[in-house]
Design a protein around this motif. Structure first.
Motif, PDB file in Angstrom:
ATOM      1  N   GLU A 189       0.779  -1.243   0.003  1.00 27.80           N
ATOM      2  CA  GLU A 189       0.097   0.019  -0.148  1.00 27.80           C
ATOM      3  C   GLU A 189       0.851   1.395  -0.074  1.00 27.80           C
ATOM      4  O   GLU A 189       0.720   2.342  -0.948  1.00 27.80           O
ATOM      5  N   VAL A 190       1.899   1.128   0.912  1.00 22.15           N
ATOM      6  CA  VAL A 190       2.808   2.338   0.809  1.00 22.15           C
ATOM      7  C   VAL A 190       3.635   2.726  -0.566  1.00 22.15           C
ATOM      8  O   VAL A 190       3.588   3.939  -1.178  1.00 22.15           O
ATOM      9  N   ILE A 191       4.049   1.712  -1.005  1.00 17.34           N
ATOM     10  CA  ILE A 191       4.489   1.802  -2.359  1.00 17.34           C
ATOM     11  C   ILE A 191       3.752   2.333  -3.527  1.00 17.34           C
ATOM     12  O   ILE A 191       4.168   3.192  -4.195  1.00 17.34           O
ATOM     13  N   LEU A 192       2.832   1.794  -3.532  1.00 20.80           N
ATOM     14  CA  LEU A 192       1.805   2.337  -4.625  1.00 20.80           C
ATOM     15  C   LEU A 192       1.164   3.687  -4.498  1.00 20.80           C
ATOM     16  O   LEU A 192       0.989   4.434  -5.262  1.00 20.80           O
ATOM     17  N   ARG A 193       1.124   3.777  -3.028  1.00 20.55           N
ATOM     18  CA  ARG A 193       0.718   5.388  -2.992  1.00 20.55           C
ATOM     19  C   ARG A 193       1.825   6.405  -3.247  1.00 20.55           C
ATOM     20  O   ARG A 193       1.806   7.354  -3.825  1.00 20.55           O
ATOM     21  N   GLU A 194       3.160   6.017  -3.098  1.00 19.74           N
ATOM     22  CA  GLU A 194       4.173   6.855  -3.584  1.00 19.74           C
ATOM     23  C   GLU A 194       4.506   6.741  -4.985  1.00 19.74           C
ATOM     24  O   GLU A 194       4.657   7.753  -5.527  1.00 19.74           O
ATOM     25  N   LEU A 195       4.263   5.634  -5.635  1.00 20.44           N
ATOM     26  CA  LEU A 195       4.222   5.705  -6.962  1.00 20.44           C
ATOM     27  C   LEU A 195       3.286   6.466  -7.669  1.00 20.44           C
ATOM     28  O   LEU A 195       3.652   7.147  -8.812  1.00 20.44           O
ATOM     29  N   ALA A 196       2.221   6.723  -7.225  1.00 20.13           N
ATOM     30  CA  ALA A 196       1.012   7.509  -7.660  1.00 20.13           C
ATOM     31  C   ALA A 196       1.473   8.903  -7.608  1.00 20.13           C
ATOM     32  O   ALA A 196       0.912   9.673  -8.487  1.00 20.13           O
ATOM     33  N   GLN A 197       2.398   9.420  -6.772  1.00 22.29           N
ATOM     34  CA  GLN A 197       2.888  10.818  -6.521  1.00 22.29           C
ATOM     35  C   GLN A 197       3.976  11.110  -7.594  1.00 22.29           C
ATOM     36  O   GLN A 197       4.369  12.325  -7.726  1.00 22.29           O
ATOM     37  N   ILE A 198       4.625  10.194  -8.135  1.00 25.55           N
ATOM     38  CA  ILE A 198       5.590  10.308  -9.297  1.00 25.55           C
ATOM     39  C   ILE A 198       5.088  10.548 -10.668  1.00 25.55           C
ATOM     40  O   ILE A 198       4.399   9.690 -11.194  1.00 25.55           O
ATOM     41  N   ASP A 199       5.318  12.044 -11.168  1.00 27.87           N
ATOM     42  CA  ASP A 199       4.747  12.053 -12.472  1.00 27.87           C
ATOM     43  C   ASP A 199       5.349  11.532 -13.403  1.00 27.87           C
ATOM     44  O   ASP A 199       4.618  11.454 -14.506  1.00 27.87           O
ATOM     45  N   THR A 200       6.438  10.774 -13.461  1.00 25.56           N
ATOM     46  CA  THR A 200       7.188  10.111 -14.791  1.00 25.56           C
ATOM     47  C   THR A 200       6.604   8.801 -14.568  1.00 25.56           C
ATOM     48  O   THR A 200       6.892   8.154 -15.537  1.00 25.56           O
ATOM     49  N   VAL A 201       5.763   8.193 -13.843  1.00 25.52           N
ATOM     50  CA  VAL A 201       5.331   6.908 -13.644  1.00 25.52           C
ATOM     51  C   VAL A 201       3.717   6.955 -14.206  1.00 25.52           C
ATOM     52  O   VAL A 201       2.933   7.851 -13.587  1.00 25.52           O
ATOM     53  N   LEU A 202       3.354   6.231 -15.208  1.00 26.49           N
ATOM     54  CA  LEU A 202       2.202   6.333 -15.792  1.00 26.49           C
ATOM     55  C   LEU A 202       1.100   5.584 -14.681  1.00 26.49           C
ATOM     56  O   LEU A 202       1.325   4.721 -14.183  1.00 26.49           O
ATOM     57  N   LYS A 203      -0.182   6.384 -14.785  1.00 22.58           N
ATOM     58  CA  LYS A 203      -1.095   5.678 -14.050  1.00 22.58           C
ATOM     59  C   LYS A 203      -1.798   4.592 -14.717  1.00 22.58           C
ATOM     60  O   LYS A 203      -2.669   3.851 -14.169  1.00 22.58           O
ATOM     61  N   ASP A 204      -2.053   4.677 -16.182  1.00 19.78           N
ATOM     62  CA  ASP A 204      -2.405   3.544 -17.169  1.00 19.78           C
ATOM     63  C   ASP A 204      -1.501   3.006 -18.053  1.00 19.78           C
ATOM     64  O   ASP A 204      -1.045   3.817 -18.928  1.00 19.78           O
ATOM     65  N   PRO A 205      -0.985   1.965 -17.845  1.00 16.15           N
ATOM     66  CA  PRO A 205      -1.337   0.658 -16.872  1.00 16.15           C
ATOM     67  C   PRO A 205      -0.670   1.311 -15.581  1.00 16.15           C
ATOM     68  O   PRO A 205       0.392   1.805 -15.397  1.00 16.15           O
ATOM     69  N   ALA A 206      -1.488   0.765 -14.714  1.00 12.30           N
ATOM     70  CA  ALA A 206      -1.259   1.011 -13.118  1.00 12.30           C
ATOM     71  C   ALA A 206       0.127  -0.030 -12.715  1.00 12.30           C
ATOM     72  O   ALA A 206       0.190  -0.968 -13.043  1.00 12.30           O
ATOM     73  N   PRO A 207       0.484   0.780 -11.801  1.00 10.76           N
ATOM     74  CA  PRO A 207       1.997  -0.123 -10.866  1.00 10.76           C
ATOM     75  C   PRO A 207       1.437  -1.218 -10.326  1.00 10.76           C
ATOM     76  O   PRO A 207       0.166  -1.290 -10.065  1.00 10.76           O
ATOM     77  N   GLN A 208       2.274  -2.223 -10.347  1.00 11.87           N
ATOM     78  CA  GLN A 208       2.057  -3.360  -9.424  1.00 11.87           C
ATOM     79  C   GLN A 208       3.220  -3.588  -8.542  1.00 11.87           C
ATOM     80  O   GLN A 208       4.318  -3.148  -8.789  1.00 11.87           O
ATOM     81  N   VAL A 209       2.726  -4.278  -7.481  1.00 10.96           N
ATOM     82  CA  VAL A 209       3.892  -4.662  -6.322  1.00 10.96           C
ATOM     83  C   VAL A 209       3.640  -6.159  -6.319  1.00 10.96           C
ATOM     84  O   VAL A 209       2.720  -6.732  -5.742  1.00 10.96           O
ATOM     85  N   LEU A 210       4.506  -6.965  -6.632  1.00 15.06           N
ATOM     86  CA  LEU A 210       4.319  -8.480  -6.303  1.00 15.06           C
ATOM     87  C   LEU A 210       5.388  -8.868  -5.530  1.00 15.06           C
ATOM     88  O   LEU A 210       6.708  -8.535  -5.509  1.00 15.06           O
ATOM     89  N   VAL A 211       5.100 -10.233  -4.957  1.00 11.22           N
ATOM     90  CA  VAL A 211       6.135 -10.785  -3.852  1.00 11.22           C
ATOM     91  C   VAL A 211       6.869 -11.803  -4.920  1.00 11.22           C
ATOM     92  O   VAL A 211       6.465 -12.529  -5.429  1.00 11.22           O
ATOM     93  N   LYS A 212       8.398 -11.264  -5.008  1.00 10.33           N
ATOM     94  CA  LYS A 212       9.164 -12.191  -5.969  1.00 10.33           C
ATOM     95  C   LYS A 212       9.538 -13.384  -5.360  1.00 10.33           C
ATOM     96  O   LYS A 212       9.731 -14.252  -5.986  1.00 10.33           O
ATOM     97  N   GLU A 213      10.365 -13.271  -3.943  1.00 10.81           N
ATOM     98  CA  GLU A 213      10.661 -14.510  -3.325  1.00 10.81           C
ATOM     99  C   GLU A 213      11.142 -14.212  -1.961  1.00 10.81           C
ATOM    100  O   GLU A 213      10.767 -12.826  -1.385  1.00 10.81           O
ATOM    101  N   LEU A 214      11.169 -15.329  -1.217  1.00 10.01           N
ATOM    102  CA  LEU A 214      11.533 -15.071   0.089  1.00 10.01           C
ATOM    103  C   LEU A 214      13.082 -15.297   0.235  1.00 10.01           C
ATOM    104  O   LEU A 214      13.480 -16.442   0.230  1.00 10.01           O
ATOM    105  N   GLY A 215      13.573 -14.378   0.210  1.00  5.46           N
ATOM    106  CA  GLY A 215      15.221 -14.314   0.442  1.00  5.46           C
ATOM    107  C   GLY A 215      15.652 -14.945   1.775  1.00  5.46           C
ATOM    108  O   GLY A 215      14.905 -15.047   2.584  1.00  5.46           O
ATOM    109  N   ASP A 216      16.952 -14.745   1.673  1.00  8.14           N
ATOM    110  CA  ASP A 216      17.845 -15.344   3.112  1.00  8.14           C
ATOM    111  C   ASP A 216      17.489 -14.450   4.220  1.00  8.14           C
ATOM    112  O   ASP A 216      17.260 -14.873   5.314  1.00  8.14           O
ATOM    113  N   PHE A 217      17.516 -12.907   4.005  1.00  9.45           N
ATOM    114  CA  PHE A 217      17.445 -12.142   4.994  1.00  9.45           C
ATOM    115  C   PHE A 217      16.219 -10.993   4.637  1.00  9.45           C
ATOM    116  O   PHE A 217      15.882 -10.137   5.502  1.00  9.45           O
ATOM    117  N   SER A 218      15.275 -11.079   3.796  1.00  8.59           N
ATOM    118  CA  SER A 218      14.274 -10.152   3.503  1.00  8.59           C
ATOM    119  C   SER A 218      13.254 -10.744   2.526  1.00  8.59           C
ATOM    120  O   SER A 218      13.606 -11.819   1.805  1.00  8.59           O
TER     121      SER A 218
END
Length: 318
Positions: free
Chosen positions: A200-229
């Motif tokens: 939620e925080v990441i998407l809210r911050e991306l919406a305030q950056i003018d160089t990032v398009l609103k359409d298509p909308a940004p996405q945040v996906l869990v890529k992997e469960l790393g060793d420490f993050s």
């Protein structure tokens, strides 16, 4: 022994007389060739103008104008040779060209291959002048598409000359072929953080950056469960899809998220590792004589300081 110079002088006199006789033909041949040079320039400009009026790209207009100019110059050279050398008729000249055509074809095979590839590139137009492409280890902006090669200017201002046959037969990535481009950055959050809140925080911050398009909308996906993050894949779109815009957009996204996530209590963990040596194990770890991690089978691990002190006390009591 006397040296007879009369035949030599006679031969030189005949050669000089023949040269003087041929001077008018040479002058006329040069004048005719210069006339064809002038005509070739007119033909090149005419083909260029016709191609542009027909809506063809500038590269096609340039190449076809050059080809038409070369054809006129070749014809002018042949006509000039027949004027300078009267015994050289058109039939004998074209016959000689036909016999030597096979040898010339083999000798200039690569040149003809690049010529044909350049024409096909200009006709099919997989990329155009001004596009940003990736070919092998080279990436940059197409400066010019010539008959033999394509000029590519890299982002560090170097000029790469790539043969057209290589571009036509190998894979080429055209970064600016479409009007939009998707970028992605990786963000790692702590295992104790709420993933939904981080998204939620990441998407809210991306919406305030003018160089990032609103359409298509940004996405945040869990890529992997790393060793420490927990690694998140942040995807967003930009327009136009050029290299400078991509670098600037990634810079702004990373800088913004670096400030926003810790401010919301979301951890950005550092890589951590824990290394345990055999002489640092505790008594509760079990029988240390059977711990062989990292030691060859049958080898005895080094004794710890605590074991050495215990053995020394036993020897004193004895």
């Amino acid at each position: 022994m006397t040296l007879e110079l009369t035949p030599i002088l006679t031969r030189l006199q005949n050669m000089l007389q023949g040269f003087l006789t041929a001077i008018p033909n040479i002058l006329i041949g040069l004048i005719v060739f210069l006339l064809f040079v002038f005509i070739s320039n007119l033909v090149r400009n005419a083909v260029h103008a016709i191609a542009e009026r027909a809506g063809q790209p500038r590269g096609i207009a340039l190449v076809f104008g050059r080809i038409a100019s070369w054809a006129v110059l070749t014809l002018g050279l042949l006509v000039s040779l027949t004027i300078i050398i009267p015994t050289l008729t058109a039939a004998s000249l074209f016959g000689a060209l036909g016999v030597s055509g096979v040898a010339i074809g083999f000798a200039f095979k690569d040149i003809f291959q690049n010529l044909l590839a350049g024409l096909l590139i200009l006709i099919t137009r997989p990329f155009r002048i001004g596009d940003q492409i990736v070919s092998g280890n080279h990436e940059g902006t197409v400066e010019d598409i010539q008959v033999r090669a394509t000029m590519l200017r890299t982002y560090d201002n170097r000029l790469v000359v790539i043969p057209n046959s290589e571009l036509y037969t190998n894979r080429v990535v055209v970064n600016t072929a479409l009007d939009k481009r998707r970028l992605s950055v990786n963000i790692g959050i702590g295992y104790g953080d709420d993933i939904a809140h981080a998204k939620e925080v990441i998407l809210r911050e991306l919406a305030q950056i003018d160089t990032v398009l609103k359409d298509p909308a940004p996405q945040v996906l869990v890529k992997e469960l790393g060793d420490f993050s927990v690694n998140l894949d942040v995807r967003f779109w930009i327009d136009p899809p050029i290299r400078r815009e991509a670098n600037e957009a990634q810079d702004r996204v990373l800088e913004t998220l670096k400030k926003a996530l810790p401010a919301q209590g979301i951890d950005l963990p550092f890589p951590t590792q824990q290394v345990l040596f055999h002489n640092q194990t505790e008594e509760t770890d079990g029988d240390r004589t059977r711990q062989r991690e990292g030691w060859p089978a049958g080898a005895t691990p080094p004794r710890s300081r605590r074991q050495a002190e215990a053995d020394q006390q036993e020897r004193r009591k004895a």
